[in-house]
Motif scaffolding. Structure first.
Motif, PDB file in Angstrom:
ATOM      1  N   MET A  86       0.901  -1.174   0.029  1.00  0.00           N
ATOM      2  CA  MET A  86       0.064  -0.058  -0.060  1.00  0.00           C
ATOM      3  C   MET A  86       1.052   1.254   0.086  1.00  0.00           C
ATOM      4  SD  MET A  86      -3.256  -0.930   2.712  1.00  0.00           S
ATOM      5  CE  MET A  86      -3.616   0.874   2.661  1.00  0.00           C
ATOM      6  N   ASP A  87       0.308   2.347  -0.659  1.00  0.00           N
ATOM      7  CA  ASP A  87       0.765   3.649  -0.402  1.00  0.00           C
ATOM      8  C   ASP A  87       0.041   4.388   0.552  1.00  0.00           C
ATOM      9  OD1 ASP A  87       3.174   3.459  -2.123  1.00  0.00           O
ATOM     10  OD2 ASP A  87       1.787   3.705  -3.915  1.00  0.00           O
ATOM     11  N   ILE A  88       0.498   5.079   1.333  1.00  0.00           N
ATOM     12  CA  ILE A  88      -0.439   5.836   2.559  1.00  0.00           C
ATOM     13  C   ILE A  88       0.063   7.214   2.638  1.00  0.00           C
ATOM     14  CG2 ILE A  88      -0.979   3.708   3.820  1.00  0.00           C
ATOM     15  CD1 ILE A  88       0.976   4.691   5.955  1.00  0.00           C
ATOM     16  N   PRO A  89      -0.848   8.207   2.710  1.00  0.00           N
ATOM     17  CA  PRO A  89      -0.114   9.585   3.096  1.00  0.00           C
ATOM     18  C   PRO A  89       0.413   9.738   4.300  1.00  0.00           C
ATOM     19  CG  PRO A  89      -2.663   9.425   3.234  1.00  0.00           C
ATOM     20  CD  PRO A  89      -2.158   8.040   2.669  1.00  0.00           C
ATOM     21  N   TYR A  90       1.375  10.477   4.439  1.00  0.00           N
ATOM     22  CA  TYR A  90       1.961  10.936   5.595  1.00  0.00           C
ATOM     23  C   TYR A  90       2.690  12.288   5.629  1.00  0.00           C
ATOM     24  CZ  TYR A  90       5.422  10.060   9.300  1.00  0.00           C
ATOM     25  OH  TYR A  90       6.117  10.143  10.486  1.00  0.00           O
ATOM     26  N   LEU A  91       1.957  13.207   6.203  1.00  0.00           N
ATOM     27  CA  LEU A  91       2.355  14.425   6.495  1.00  0.00           C
ATOM     28  C   LEU A  91       2.921  15.095   5.029  1.00  0.00           C
ATOM     29  CD1 LEU A  91       4.771  14.225   9.646  1.00  0.00           C
ATOM     30  CD2 LEU A  91       2.418  15.441   9.446  1.00  0.00           C
ATOM     31  N   GLY A  92       1.994  14.888   4.284  1.00  0.00           N
ATOM     32  CA  GLY A  92       2.087  15.402   2.846  1.00  0.00           C
ATOM     33  C   GLY A  92       2.713  14.810   1.863  1.00  0.00           C
ATOM     34  N   ARG A 131       0.622   6.193  15.310  1.00  0.00           N
ATOM     35  CA  ARG A 131       0.180   6.960  16.321  1.00  0.00           C
ATOM     36  C   ARG A 131       1.177   7.332  16.969  1.00  0.00           C
ATOM     37  NH1 ARG A 131      -4.719   5.367  18.773  1.00  0.00           N
ATOM     38  NH2 ARG A 131      -6.069   3.948  17.499  1.00  0.00           N
ATOM     39  N   LYS A 132       2.572   6.920  17.141  1.00  0.00           N
ATOM     40  CA  LYS A 132       3.651   7.497  17.941  1.00  0.00           C
ATOM     41  C   LYS A 132       3.785   8.714  17.318  1.00  0.00           C
ATOM     42  CE  LYS A 132       8.038   6.633  19.959  1.00  0.00           C
ATOM     43  NZ  LYS A 132       8.436   8.074  19.547  1.00  0.00           N
ATOM     44  N   ALA A 133       4.044   8.801  16.123  1.00  0.00           N
ATOM     45  CA  ALA A 133       4.462   9.922  15.068  1.00  0.00           C
ATOM     46  C   ALA A 133       3.367  10.887  15.276  1.00  0.00           C
ATOM     47  CB  ALA A 133       4.566   9.570  13.742  1.00  0.00           C
ATOM     48  N   ALA A 134       2.204  10.608  15.576  1.00  0.00           N
ATOM     49  CA  ALA A 134       1.043  11.574  15.627  1.00  0.00           C
ATOM     50  C   ALA A 134       1.292  12.411  17.054  1.00  0.00           C
ATOM     51  CB  ALA A 134      -0.451  11.107  15.206  1.00  0.00           C
ATOM     52  N   LYS A 135       1.438  11.504  17.796  1.00  0.00           N
ATOM     53  CA  LYS A 135       1.488  11.937  19.327  1.00  0.00           C
ATOM     54  C   LYS A 135       2.663  13.056  19.439  1.00  0.00           C
ATOM     55  CE  LYS A 135       0.497  11.741  23.795  1.00  0.00           C
ATOM     56  NZ  LYS A 135       1.153  10.671  24.589  1.00  0.00           N
ATOM     57  N   ASP A 136       3.780  12.404  18.894  1.00  0.00           N
ATOM     58  CA  ASP A 136       4.937  13.241  18.871  1.00  0.00           C
ATOM     59  C   ASP A 136       4.891  14.855  18.164  1.00  0.00           C
ATOM     60  OD1 ASP A 136       6.393  11.358  20.124  1.00  0.00           O
ATOM     61  OD2 ASP A 136       7.496  10.546  18.489  1.00  0.00           O
ATOM     62  N   MET A 183      -1.712  11.694   8.592  1.00  0.00           N
ATOM     63  CA  MET A 183      -1.696  11.301   7.414  1.00  0.00           C
ATOM     64  C   MET A 183      -2.214  12.201   6.404  1.00  0.00           C
ATOM     65  SD  MET A 183      -2.935   7.279   7.123  1.00  0.00           S
ATOM     66  CE  MET A 183      -4.239   7.579   8.386  1.00  0.00           C
ATOM     67  N   ALA A 184      -2.253  13.691   7.310  1.00  0.00           N
ATOM     68  CA  ALA A 184      -2.780  14.615   6.542  1.00  0.00           C
ATOM     69  C   ALA A 184      -1.627  15.507   6.011  1.00  0.00           C
ATOM     70  CB  ALA A 184      -3.615  15.640   7.346  1.00  0.00           C
ATOM     71  N   THR A 229     -12.532  19.152   2.329  1.00  0.00           N
ATOM     72  CA  THR A 229     -12.472  18.314   0.978  1.00  0.00           C
ATOM     73  C   THR A 229     -11.825  16.712   0.934  1.00  0.00           C
ATOM     74  OG1 THR A 229     -11.980  20.674  -0.174  1.00  0.00           O
ATOM     75  CG2 THR A 229     -11.571  18.646  -1.489  1.00  0.00           C
ATOM     76  N   HIS A 230     -10.666  16.868   1.728  1.00  0.00           N
ATOM     77  CA  HIS A 230      -9.764  15.495   1.818  1.00  0.00           C
ATOM     78  C   HIS A 230      -9.950  14.742   2.858  1.00  0.00           C
ATOM     79  CE1 HIS A 230      -8.150  16.902  -1.997  1.00  0.00           C
ATOM     80  NE2 HIS A 230      -7.805  17.779  -1.559  1.00  0.00           N
ATOM     81  N   GLY A 231     -10.401  15.242   3.913  1.00  0.00           N
ATOM     82  CA  GLY A 231     -10.358  14.578   5.214  1.00  0.00           C
ATOM     83  C   GLY A 231     -11.028  13.131   5.507  1.00  0.00           C
TER      84      GLY A 231
END
Length: 239
Positions: A86-92, A131-136, A183-184, A229-231
């Motif tokens: 899979m390809d997933i979005p990650y901070l743009g 989740r860890k990346a989001a928390k940081d 992922m936004a 629009t994308h959320g």
């Protein structure tokens, strides 16, 4: 099937089988205009009109957005559980998910996020990393905006609510964020942090609140529009 020229008397709560998707009709007297959204739980498109007599126009509007609806439903279906390939979005940017060949925890190297395990075990390792990346990220940016506001002792946690990006309890100085914000786009995540921090001072959405958000973050409108629009597509990941 029904056409855009149909004079059918539609009813609140009615569900229509449209061309490739299900459309639920709603009437909300508090609505100022016709609006359209996707329900992540049911996979339906939901169109809302201010009055029952506006439902025909609401159906016509929804049909003009067919490509948008099908595109978002496809993303929602494809996303689901995290899997290798899979390809997933990650901070743009985009990350490619791969299998590490062992039972190791997820590791990020360049644009590749690898983990071990099969099925749910693999999924959990990827989600744990996100989740860890989001928390940081949330802790760092919340602290940044809290300092600008003059607030101290703010606690940060994550939640898994579908349809909400953040919440603030001013009395406890507690802020929660959706882990899917990782992922936004980075500016979008930053905006949500500024938005929730501003609630420490203004627990409403008054003009004073939005002025505070702009003071902390700058022009928040593009980031806010991105979420609208994308959320929705992000809630499909990890479902």
């Amino acid at each position: 099937m029904f056409g855009t020229k149909s004079k059918t008397n539609y009813a609140n709560g009615q569900v229509l089988d449209a061309d490739g998707f299900r459309l639920r009709l709603r009437v909300n007297a508090r609505a100022r205009r016709i609006s359209l959204r996707l329900d992540n739980k049911t996979g339906e498109a939901v169109v809302t009109a201010p009055r029952p007599r506006d439902l025909s126009q609401a159906v016509e509007f929804a049909l003009t957005r067919r490509d948008w609806i099908l595109g978002h439903l496809e993303k929602r279906t494809v996303a689901g559980m995290f899997q290798p390939g899979m390809d997933i979005p990650y901070l743009g940017s985009q990350l490619r998910l791969t299998h590490s060949g062992d039972r190791a925890a997820a590791r990020l190297i360049g644009g590749v996020l690898s983990a071990g395990g099969e099925g749910e075990a693999y999924h959990r390792r990827i989600e744990r990393f996100l989740r860890k990346a989001a928390k940081d990220f949330a802790e760092a940016h919340t602290e940044l905006y809290a300092q600008q506001l003059g607030a101290t002792g703010v606690t940060v946690s994550l939640f898994d609510a579908k349809g909400r990006w953040g919440s603030c309890t001013p009395g406890r100085k507690a802020i929660r964020y959706s882990w899917r914000l990782i992922m936004a786009d980075e500016t979008v995540f930053s905006y949500v942090c500024a938005h929730e921090v501003a609630h420490l001072k203004h627990p409403d959405h008054s003009d004073r609140f939005w002025a505070e958000v702009e003071r902390l973050f700058g022009d928040y409108r593009p980031a806010r529009q991105w979420l609208k629009t994308h959320g929705t597509a992000l809630f499909g990941y990890g479902a």
